[in-house]
Design a protein around this motif. Structure first.
Motif, PDB file in Angstrom:
ATOM      1  N   THR B 409      -3.550  -0.003   5.416  1.00 18.99           N
ATOM      2  CA  THR B 409      -3.335  -1.318   4.720  1.00 18.99           C
ATOM      3  C   THR B 409      -3.286  -2.557   5.817  1.00 18.99           C
ATOM      4  N   GLY B 410      -3.647  -3.483   5.270  1.00 20.47           N
ATOM      5  CA  GLY B 410      -3.852  -4.708   6.021  1.00 20.47           C
ATOM      6  C   GLY B 410      -3.957  -5.915   5.514  1.00 20.47           C
ATOM      7  N   GLU B 411      -3.511  -7.088   6.151  1.00 19.71           N
ATOM      8  CA  GLU B 411      -3.851  -8.225   5.657  1.00 19.71           C
ATOM      9  C   GLU B 411      -4.275  -9.204   7.027  1.00 19.71           C
ATOM     10  N   TYR B 412      -5.635  -8.756   7.570  1.00 16.99           N
ATOM     11  CA  TYR B 412      -5.718  -9.209   8.846  1.00 16.99           C
ATOM     12  C   TYR B 412      -6.169 -10.760   8.891  1.00 16.99           C
ATOM     13  N   VAL B 413      -6.791 -11.110   7.755  1.00 16.59           N
ATOM     14  CA  VAL B 413      -7.060 -12.702   7.949  1.00 16.59           C
ATOM     15  C   VAL B 413      -5.789 -13.482   7.750  1.00 16.59           C
ATOM     16  N   ALA B 414      -5.048 -13.023   6.776  1.00 13.08           N
ATOM     17  CA  ALA B 414      -3.608 -13.881   6.639  1.00 13.08           C
ATOM     18  C   ALA B 414      -2.991 -13.752   8.054  1.00 13.08           C
ATOM     19  N   GLY B 415      -2.902 -12.668   8.673  1.00 11.80           N
ATOM     20  CA  GLY B 415      -1.936 -12.531  10.094  1.00 11.80           C
ATOM     21  C   GLY B 415      -2.789 -13.442  11.011  1.00 11.80           C
ATOM     22  N   LEU B 416      -4.298 -13.478  10.978  1.00 10.65           N
ATOM     23  CA  LEU B 416      -4.716 -14.548  12.108  1.00 10.65           C
ATOM     24  C   LEU B 416      -4.368 -15.998  11.783  1.00 10.65           C
ATOM     25  N   GLU B 453      -4.230  -0.908  15.524  1.00  8.32           N
ATOM     26  CA  GLU B 453      -3.888   0.216  16.084  1.00  8.32           C
ATOM     27  C   GLU B 453      -3.540   1.434  15.470  1.00  8.32           C
ATOM     28  N   ILE B 454      -3.809   2.812  15.952  1.00 10.86           N
ATOM     29  CA  ILE B 454      -3.312   3.771  15.285  1.00 10.86           C
ATOM     30  C   ILE B 454      -2.023   4.425  15.886  1.00 10.86           C
ATOM     31  N   THR B 455      -1.060   4.439  14.968  1.00 12.77           N
ATOM     32  CA  THR B 455       0.297   5.058  15.391  1.00 12.77           C
ATOM     33  C   THR B 455       0.452   6.411  14.524  1.00 12.77           C
ATOM     34  N   PHE B 608      -1.912   2.398  10.436  1.00 14.07           N
ATOM     35  CA  PHE B 608      -2.495   1.350  11.418  1.00 14.07           C
ATOM     36  C   PHE B 608      -1.999  -0.249  11.325  1.00 14.07           C
ATOM     37  N   PRO B 609      -1.096  -0.300  12.082  1.00 17.31           N
ATOM     38  CA  PRO B 609      -0.255  -1.850  12.324  1.00 17.31           C
ATOM     39  C   PRO B 609      -1.585  -2.718  12.690  1.00 17.31           C
ATOM     40  N   PHE B 610      -1.359  -3.902  12.686  1.00 19.05           N
ATOM     41  CA  PHE B 610      -2.271  -4.788  12.959  1.00 19.05           C
ATOM     42  C   PHE B 610      -1.645  -6.212  13.361  1.00 19.05           C
ATOM     43  N   GLY B 611      -2.387  -7.235  13.655  1.00 21.06           N
ATOM     44  CA  GLY B 611      -1.870  -8.259  13.955  1.00 21.06           C
ATOM     45  C   GLY B 611      -2.759  -9.363  14.872  1.00 21.06           C
ATOM     46  N   THR B 612      -2.354 -10.434  15.167  1.00 27.80           N
ATOM     47  CA  THR B 612      -2.977 -11.404  16.017  1.00 27.80           C
ATOM     48  C   THR B 612      -1.933 -12.033  17.196  1.00 27.80           C
ATOM     49  N   ARG B 630       2.811 -20.326  26.406  1.00 30.21           N
ATOM     50  CA  ARG B 630       3.385 -19.872  25.184  1.00 30.21           C
ATOM     51  C   ARG B 630       2.469 -18.579  24.723  1.00 30.21           C
ATOM     52  N   HIS B 631       3.233 -18.136  23.756  1.00 30.06           N
ATOM     53  CA  HIS B 631       2.842 -16.795  23.318  1.00 30.06           C
ATOM     54  C   HIS B 631       3.197 -16.543  21.584  1.00 30.06           C
ATOM     55  N   VAL B 632       2.115 -16.473  20.996  1.00 32.92           N
ATOM     56  CA  VAL B 632       2.605 -16.545  19.546  1.00 32.92           C
ATOM     57  C   VAL B 632       1.871 -15.286  18.783  1.00 32.92           C
ATOM     58  N   THR B 633       2.749 -14.708  18.194  1.00 38.17           N
ATOM     59  CA  THR B 633       2.063 -13.701  17.712  1.00 38.17           C
ATOM     60  C   THR B 633       2.643 -13.247  16.119  1.00 38.17           C
ATOM     61  N   VAL B 634       1.668 -12.306  15.485  1.00 36.42           N
ATOM     62  CA  VAL B 634       1.974 -11.674  14.074  1.00 36.42           C
ATOM     63  C   VAL B 634       1.951 -10.202  14.673  1.00 36.42           C
ATOM     64  N   ASP B 635       2.866  -9.527  14.476  1.00 40.50           N
ATOM     65  CA  ASP B 635       2.650  -8.037  14.716  1.00 40.50           C
ATOM     66  C   ASP B 635       3.093  -7.235  13.522  1.00 40.50           C
ATOM     67  N   ASP B 636       2.299  -6.757  12.642  1.00 42.22           N
ATOM     68  CA  ASP B 636       2.472  -6.333  11.241  1.00 42.22           C
ATOM     69  C   ASP B 636       2.797  -4.716  11.401  1.00 42.22           C
ATOM     70  N   ALA B 637       3.785  -4.193  11.289  1.00 47.77           N
ATOM     71  CA  ALA B 637       4.381  -2.891  11.373  1.00 47.77           C
ATOM     72  C   ALA B 637       4.905  -2.334  10.022  1.00 47.77           C
ATOM     73  N   GLY B 638       4.381  -3.045   8.978  1.00 47.22           N
ATOM     74  CA  GLY B 638       4.700  -2.386   7.687  1.00 47.22           C
ATOM     75  C   GLY B 638       6.172  -2.834   7.376  1.00 47.22           C
ATOM     76  N   THR B 639       7.090  -2.316   6.582  1.00 47.14           N
ATOM     77  CA  THR B 639       8.186  -2.723   6.258  1.00 47.14           C
ATOM     78  C   THR B 639       9.026  -2.332   7.465  1.00 47.14           C
ATOM     79  N   VAL B 640       9.750  -3.537   7.836  1.00 45.59           N
ATOM     80  CA  VAL B 640      10.836  -3.385   8.941  1.00 45.59           C
ATOM     81  C   VAL B 640      12.250  -3.182   8.559  1.00 45.59           C
TER      82      VAL B 640
END
Lengths: 273, 760, 156
Positions: B409-416, B453-455, B608-612, B630-640
């Motif tokens: 699953t993924g929302e890659y563009v939204a994360g970017l 990435e693959i976890t 497959f977690p993803f992010g930008t 500065r360091h700004v991130t989205v790291d989407d690892a599913g439900t937290v």
């Protein structure tokens, strides 16, 4: 890692320290804060047979204004120097440079005399002492008390004019004629030794880590004396230096850094002058 | 949320291996290794006589004493072919002590056993080893040159080769094609606690306390290496001071400690020094990559090729596997029609390579994220726009990438977009333009990296959980997963509380003891929550159903009428608080054993977690020094499950990622001598080099496990490295600079600036 | 030689080898194992303790140098896990630790900082912790914890 075995002796006075050193002979080392010596001993790069702990000689920990100069006891810690009100107003170059050494733990232990006597060209205070035109007071059983100009003190890496058993006791710094000062330390990280450093006090310019001893940037000083502006003078910063290639970059890079940092230091000093 | 682990760690400190004061270890002697000071040499003699006479010496052991071990596994015949398992066997195999030949500085040659630690260091200096020096194989170029061989019977330094990619016509239709050689440098993992082990052989049973991420895997390896029945081995992982992949199982040094305890019949303890750790704990990364990327002028990427040479060091531990993972994840988060990969694994006279935070995936991300920036520069388009055009769109999941991984699953563009908005991308570009205009000495860089990435890549290996609710209302969790900082004790207690209503403070979590938990896998590859957590959740559900049955019996009600009030942790007949029955009462009703459930969860799938990540750097163009501001991130690892723990993983990951980009590299000289063997020269990042991080939330649940969880342990590192590298290069891109290899030290950045200015 | 150190308020005396490092005196003689050894080069700060109230790296100080002086380790900051020192409390509240190995040293460095500078800025906190390495937290929450402890201690 553990130092090789040694005999520990603690001195309760300068006289006793000199006495113990004379008795222990050539393989003895004075232990002040220990933050230069102990890491070398743990890696077994230094293997003294006797350590004479001078860390309790309160008589050598002071900062005071004497006749025309400031006197700093050799066992004054970097932290005490950095926090000294007297130094902040009279010798801000020294106070500021001391605040940039290592990390707080190192500054709590490390001493100005220890740093100078260790003679590491990458250390900050040797170049600062040179830029300030300091005079070092040393005492030995044979040599008695003598004064050594900072510029004559450092011979090479880990080597000074101090004789075995001779102890650095005081650093005397004349009140600067010209107030402008700057200390530029360039390192990869806050805790690192300088890749290159520059200490400026008035017309005096000294470099950290550009050779086997702190180096007076004579070419820069002469250009300034001849009326050159900071930028023009800074172009002479690498003259007479002998930086080596190392992990932090080739010699040419460090020569470049010396020019950049001298330029910045002169500009900053001018703004404070 | 505060962690249940912390009061102890903050007041009396953890109990790491060297802190153990077990009575069984009261008389333990101390192990000190004698290690090779030479990268490549024949051992022509070892004289231990002087060491044996030194004060406190109990024994001095070398390869000659290894006469009580099972024979090594036979040559599998598997060499030089695709898809090899690890480690490589046959003539590539790794001995315990060096036999006849040393292959890296730090390789164990002998062991001194003394009554105390100080005597050990003195006696180790007295072991005299005669070496006949051989030419060292340094780096991939040295390995491929093949002038000196680490394993002469193999006839080559190339252990694995998948051949070259088919030179297809894929790039023919591209408007623009860029190629670049990229070095993903060798790193040292540097957990703050180095490796450590204590061992005791008594009554036919071996106990090994070891700083490991996986007690059960360590037991498996130990059984094989020493020829023991696993039933006669107990492995205990006490508190572990960080692992980062380098403490998976147990390596030869730990095996030797266990062997020696049995061999001489005395309990032993060993804790390596940092100087040993830098040389003899495995390193990570160490790939030379060639990327080729092509596409259309309007930003569509059509073809991507990644060729890898993996330096696996002197022995192939996981080094043969890492480029496989890199290849699998080569395409990154992009929808690219044609992707091809190839790799070689080569032996060099350096510390063996194994897993290090990300293990193969950071290398894939670093390659393609550099490639995308190079392609964007080539066609003159904003690199974030190129990413937006090529990211796998949300409606395409599950999506099988050009390199063969199926993203769940993924929302890659939204994360970017979330990161660009959060960072104020347009304002940053305006500020950059302003500084370029004025010729500011401090130039601004804006670097972006999108990743997938693959976890839990080995999800089918499963994970175990046993949950027991006791008659005093407390619960005990036995987990196959293994904590070394992640906060399992807290997270697992949260899961139990959520499912059963037993307060977290009443939940004890036990891990890392093979007597109590014979089956388990442990912690790596960001697998804990999605496998071990799910196993525990399933066990809790089983316990709940058991509890329902018992409570129904006690209350003489039908099971269907019973409800568990999770807020109070009591069973009751629906809507009738007067019937409240506590877990203590329910458990007591079934007797002393309490209510228990055992689960081995093997139905999981990789996620497959993803992010930008977006990194803002300032580069001093006169000195070359780059600083992350500065360091700004989205790291989407599913439900937290726990935002606090998840953010902690991201923080640490970011710091390690930035450190690779800016500071860290394990450097060897031409003779194979490490020149960054202490923490003075190997530049771990400190608080001073980092800003506070700006983390943005995003949760796209996984669909392959009931918690909706993906792994979060490695994401920060994977995204931060290329974002920071891209940022520094971006800061000086107006000078015509397209690429600088990591680490982006002041000297390297200055060299690039200087070269660019000269060529203008 | 005979060394007597006041550790966390209590006297610890022992005959030790001259070369005994303070950290080993604390761990092996005083039996206080919270203080860890993380490197050989005074780089990592895991062994940080207070010597006469100021932070030092106990792997670089001889036990003999501490003879007759006061040492405080993390074990001496609070009476037990129930009642935490404000800095310990802040590390807990802000999730300023993960594996815990650097933590005792990090906490002691922070205590020393706040004694010298009760109201540090973020930059000052980062700078004061540059001699303490952490591989887990990225320092983010450690810095927050120290700032929180500082504002907690400031009289409002």
């Amino acid at each position: 890692m553990i130092p090789a075995p040694f005999t520990y002796q603690r001195a309760s006075s300068v006289d006793e320290a000199l006495e113990l050193a004379a008795r222990a002979g050539e393989d003895a080392k004075f232990l002040a804060g220990g933050h230069s010596l102990m890491p070398l001993m743990k890696l077994r790069l230094a293997v003294p047979e006797t350590l004479i702990d001078i860390g309790r000689l309160g008589e050598l920990s002071y900062v005071r204004a004497d006749d025309g100069h400031i006197a700093v006891g050799a066992l004054t810690t970097h932290d005490d120097i950095a926090r000294s009100d007297l130094l902040a107003s009279e010798l801000p170059l020294l106070a500021h440079a001391a605040s940039q050494i290592g990390d707080p733990q190192v500054r709590h232990c490390g001493t100005i005399g220890g740093s100078l006597a260790h003679s590491d060209p990458a250390a900050d205070l040797p170049a600062v002492a040179v830029a300030l035109g300091a005079t070092f007071v040393a005492r030995g059983r044979r040599s008695g008390t003598r004064e050594i100009a900072a510029g004559d003190f450092f011979l090479s890496l880990f080597e000074t004019v101090l004789e075995p058993g001779e102890l650095l006791t005081e650093i005397r710094i004349p009140k600067p004629q010209s107030a402008g000062w700057s200390f530029q330390k360039f390192a990869k990280r806050g805790i690192d030794w300088a890749i290159v450093g520059v200490a400026v006090q008035g017309p005096n310019v000294a470099l950290v880590n550009m050779g086997s001893t702190p180096i007076r940037a004579r070419g820069v000083e002469q250009a300034l004396a001849a009326g050159s502006g900071p930028r023009e003078a800074a172009a002479h910063a690498a003259e007479g230096t002998s930086a080596s290639d190392d992990l932090n970059g080739p010699r040419a890079y460090r020569e470049h850094l010396a020019r950049v940092l001298v330029g910045r230091a002169l500009a900053e000093a001018a703004s404070r002058g | 949320m505060v962690r249940t682990e912390d009061p102890r760690l903050l007041t009396v400190g953890g109990t790491y291996v060297d802190d153990l004061r077990e009575p069984e270890l009261a008389q333990a002697a101390r192990v000190t290794f004698v290690r090779s000071p030479i990268a490549h040499a024949l051992i022509t003699g070892i004289d231990v006589s002087a060491a044996r006479e030194a004060p406190g010496v109990v024994a001095v052991l070398t390869a000659a004493d290894l006469d009580d071990l099972p024979p090594p596994p036979p040559d599998s015949g598997l060499t030089g072919t695709e898809g090899l398992p690890f480690p490589l066997g046959g003539h590539w195999s790794e001995p315990l002590f060096a036999v006849d030949r040393v292959r890296f500085v730090g390789e164990p040659v002998a062991m001194v056993i003394t009554d105390d630690r100080y005597q050990g260091e003195d006696a180790a200096e007295l072991v005299s080893v005669d070496y006949e020096q051989l030419p060292a194989v340094v780096g991939v170029a040295g390995a491929l040159a093949g002038e000196s061989l680490l394993f002469p019977p193999a006839g080559s330094n190339v252990a694995v080769s998948t051949g070259t990619p088919a030179d297809s016509a894929a790039f023919d239709g591209c408007d623009a094609v860029v190629e670049q050689v990229i070095v993903n440098q060798r790193l040292a993992p540097v957990p703050l606690e180095g490796r450590a082990a204590a061992a005791r052989w008594a009554d036919g049973k071996l106990t090994l306390w070891v700083s490991t991420q996986n007690a059960q895997i360590a037991r498996f390896i130990l059984a094989g290496a020493l020829g023991l029945d696993p039933a006669n081995i107990r492995v205990v992982a006490p508190d572990v001071g960080g692992g980062f992949g380098a403490k998976i199982g147990v390596d030869r040094d730990g095996l030797l400690v266990a062997w020696a305890a049995k061999h001489i019949g005395r309990a032993l303890r060993w804790a390596e020094t940092r100087s040993e750790n830098m040389l003899a704990m495995t390193h990570g990364r160490a790939q030379r990559q060639v990327v080729k990327i092509g596409g259309t002028r309007d930003g569509r990427i059509l073809a991507y090729r990644l060729e890898i040479v993996q330096d696996t060091g002197a022995y192939s531990r996981m080094g043969g596997f890492l480029p496989f993972l890199t290849s699998l994840m080569a395409a990154g988060p992009y929808d690219i029609a044609h992707v091809e990969t190839a790799y070689q694994v080569v032996m060099t006279n350096a510390t063996p390579i194994s897993a290090y935070r990300g293990a193969g995936r950071p290398e894939a991300t670093a390659a393609i994220e550099r490639a995308v920036d190079l392609f964007a520069a080539e066609i003159g388009m904003d690199a974030t726009e190129v990413r937006r055009i090529n990211l796998v769109p949300a409606d395409k999941f599950p999506y099988t990438s050009g390199s063969g991984a199926t993203y769940d699953t993924g929302e890659y563009v939204a994360g970017l977009d979330k990161v660009l908005t959060g960072a104020g991308y347009a304002e940053l570009r305006a500020e950059q333009a302003r500084r370029r205009e004025t010729g500011d000495v401090l130039q601004l860089g804006i670097g972006v990296a999108s990743y997938v990435e693959i976890t839990a890549a080995d999800a089918d290996g499963g994970e175990t959980a046993r949950l027991v609710v006791h008659d005093d209302g407390t619960a005990t969790v036995y987990t196959g997963s293994s904590a070394h900082g992640q906060g399992h004790h807290t997270a697992w207690a949260m899961l139990v509380q959520a499912e059963l209503g037993i307060d977290m403070s009443k939940v004890t979590v036990i891990h890392g003891d093979t007597d109590l938990i014979p089956m388990g896998v442990g912690t790596y590859a960001s697998r804990s929550l999605q496998l071990g957590g799910v196993a525990l959740q399933k066990a809790a559900i089983e316990v709940k159903e058991l509890g329902r049955k018992v409570a129904a019996e006690m209350l003489e009600a039908s099971e269907a009428d019973l409800e568990l009030d999770v807020d109070r942790g009591v069973w009751q007949v629906r809507g009738d608080p007067a019937t409240s029955t506590t877990w203590a009462q329910v458990a007591a009703h079934v007797g002393e054993a309490g209510l228990a459930a055992d689960v081995n969860y093997t139905d999981g799938k990789p996620t497959f977690p993803f992010g930008t990540h977006l990194a803002v750097t300032e580069v001093d163009t006169e000195t070359g020094k780059a600083r992350l501001i500065r360091h700004v991130t989205v790291d989407d690892a599913g439900t937290v499950l726990s935002p606090v723990l998840a953010e902690g993983q991201r923080h640490g990951g970011i710091a390690q990622g930035v450190a690779q980009a800016l500071l860290e590299e394990m450097v060897y000289d031409a003779e194979g001598n490490p020149v960054t063997g202490t923490l003075v020269d190997y530049a771990i990042i400190t608080a001073t080099e980092l800003p506070s991080f700006e983390l943005l939330a995003s949760e796209t649940p996984a669909t392959v496990n009931p918690l909706g969880a993906k792994g979060i342990g490695e994401a920060g590192t994977i995204g931060a490295t290329p974002a920071t590298q891209n940022s520094v290069i971006d800061a000086v891109s107006h000078l015509g600079i397209r690429h600088i290899d990591m680490p982006l030290t002041p000297a390297r950045v200055w060299a690039a600036i200087s070269e660019a200015r000269e060529s203008r | 030689m005979k060394v007597t150190v006041t550790v966390n308020g209590g006297e610890v005396a022992a005959e030790v080898a001259d070369r005994t490092l303070l950290v080993h005196f604390l761990r092996d003689v005083a039996g206080l194992t919270a203080t860890n050894v993380g490197c050989d080069t005074s780089s990592c700060g895991a062994c940080t303790v207070l010597l006469d109230g100021r932070s030092v790296k106990s792997c670089t100080v001889l036990a003999a140098q501490a003879d007759g002086r006061q040492v405080t380790t993390v074990e001496g900051l609070s009476s037990g896990s129930e009642e935490l020192h404000p800095v310990q409390q802040a590390f807990r509240a802000e999730h300023g630790l993960q594996c815990g190995f650097c933590t005792p040293g990090m906490v002691m460095a922070s205590v020393s900082l706040l004694a010298e500078n009760p109201s540090p800025t973020e930059d000052e906190v980062r700078s004061a912790l540059e001699g303490n390495l952490c591989r887990c937290t990225g320092y983010h929450n450690i810095v927050r914890a120290v700032l929180a402890a500082a504002s907690e201690r400031r009289p409002s």
